[in-house]
Motif scaffolding. Structure first.
Motif, PDB file in Angstrom:
ATOM      1  N   GLU A 281       0.994   5.752  -0.817  1.00 11.47           N
ATOM      2  CA  GLU A 281       0.168   7.200  -1.211  1.00 11.47           C
ATOM      3  C   GLU A 281       1.170   8.123  -2.267  1.00 11.47           C
ATOM      4  OE1 GLU A 281      -1.735   9.107   2.104  1.00 11.47           O
ATOM      5  OE2 GLU A 281       0.074  10.425   1.849  1.00 11.47           O
TER       6      GLU A 281
ATOM      7  N   ARG B  89      -4.418   7.315  -2.487  1.00 10.07           N
ATOM      8  CA  ARG B  89      -3.978   5.998  -1.695  1.00 10.07           C
ATOM      9  C   ARG B  89      -4.205   4.954  -2.514  1.00 10.07           C
ATOM     10  NH1 ARG B  89      -6.554   9.604   2.118  1.00 10.07           N
ATOM     11  NH2 ARG B  89      -4.863  10.683   3.333  1.00 10.07           N
TER      12      ARG B  89
ATOM     13  N   THR C 206       0.748  -1.133  -0.178  1.00 12.07           N
ATOM     14  CA  THR C 206      -0.051   0.090  -0.070  1.00 12.07           C
ATOM     15  C   THR C 206       1.001   1.400  -0.034  1.00 12.07           C
ATOM     16  OG1 THR C 206      -0.163   0.113   2.433  1.00 12.07           O
ATOM     17  CG2 THR C 206      -1.983  -1.068   1.195  1.00 12.07           C
TER      18      THR C 206
ATOM     19  N   ARG D  54      -4.182  13.692  -3.657  1.00  9.94           N
ATOM     20  CA  ARG D  54      -3.480  12.625  -3.025  1.00  9.94           C
ATOM     21  C   ARG D  54      -4.131  11.224  -3.364  1.00  9.94           C
ATOM     22  NH1 ARG D  54      -0.746  13.184   1.482  1.00  9.94           N
ATOM     23  NH2 ARG D  54      -1.970  15.250   1.778  1.00  9.94           N
TER      24      ARG D  54
END
Length: 91
Positions: free
Chosen positions: A4, A54, A2, A52
Motif C-alpha cells: 500500500e 493497494r 502486496t 491510497r
C-alpha cells in the motif's frame, strides 16, 4: 508481494498512474479495470487529492493497483507541493 502507498497522482496515462509519496518517491502502477474509473483518477490528479493505492507486485516493475481510494486532503501525506503548471495545461 502486496502493499500500500499513500501519495498524490502525478500522471494518468491510459491504464497507468504514477503516485508520489510524502518523501518524494514515485511509484508506477498499472490500474486494474475496476480499481478506479479513469475520470476519477484524472480528477484526483487535477485537484491534487491524496490517494491510497493497494497493489500486488513490485512498483515500477509491473505492479497492479487493485484499489485506488481518495483520502481527505492532508490525511497521511506530508507537505508535498503541487507540480508547476505545464505551459500546455495553463488555465
Amino acid at each position: 508481494m502486496t502493499g500500500e502507498v499513500v501519495g498524490r497522482i502525478t500522471i494518468v496515462q491510459e491504464d497507468r498512474i504514477r503516485v508520489v509519496d510524502d518523501a518524494g518517491r514515485g511509484y508506477l502502477f498499472v490500474v486494474r479495470k475496476r480499481a478506479a474509473p479513469i475520470a476519477s483518477l484524472e480528477a484526483w490528479r487535477d485537484r491534487w487529492i491524496p490517494v491510497r493505492v493497494r497493489y500486488d507486485g513490485v512498483p515500477d516493475a509491473g505492479a497492479l493497483a487493485d484499489r485506488v481510494d481518495p483520502l481527505e486532503p492532508g490525511l497521511g501525506v506530508g507537505p508535498i507541493q503541487p507540480p508547476s503548471p505545464r505551459p500546455d495545461r495553463a488555465r
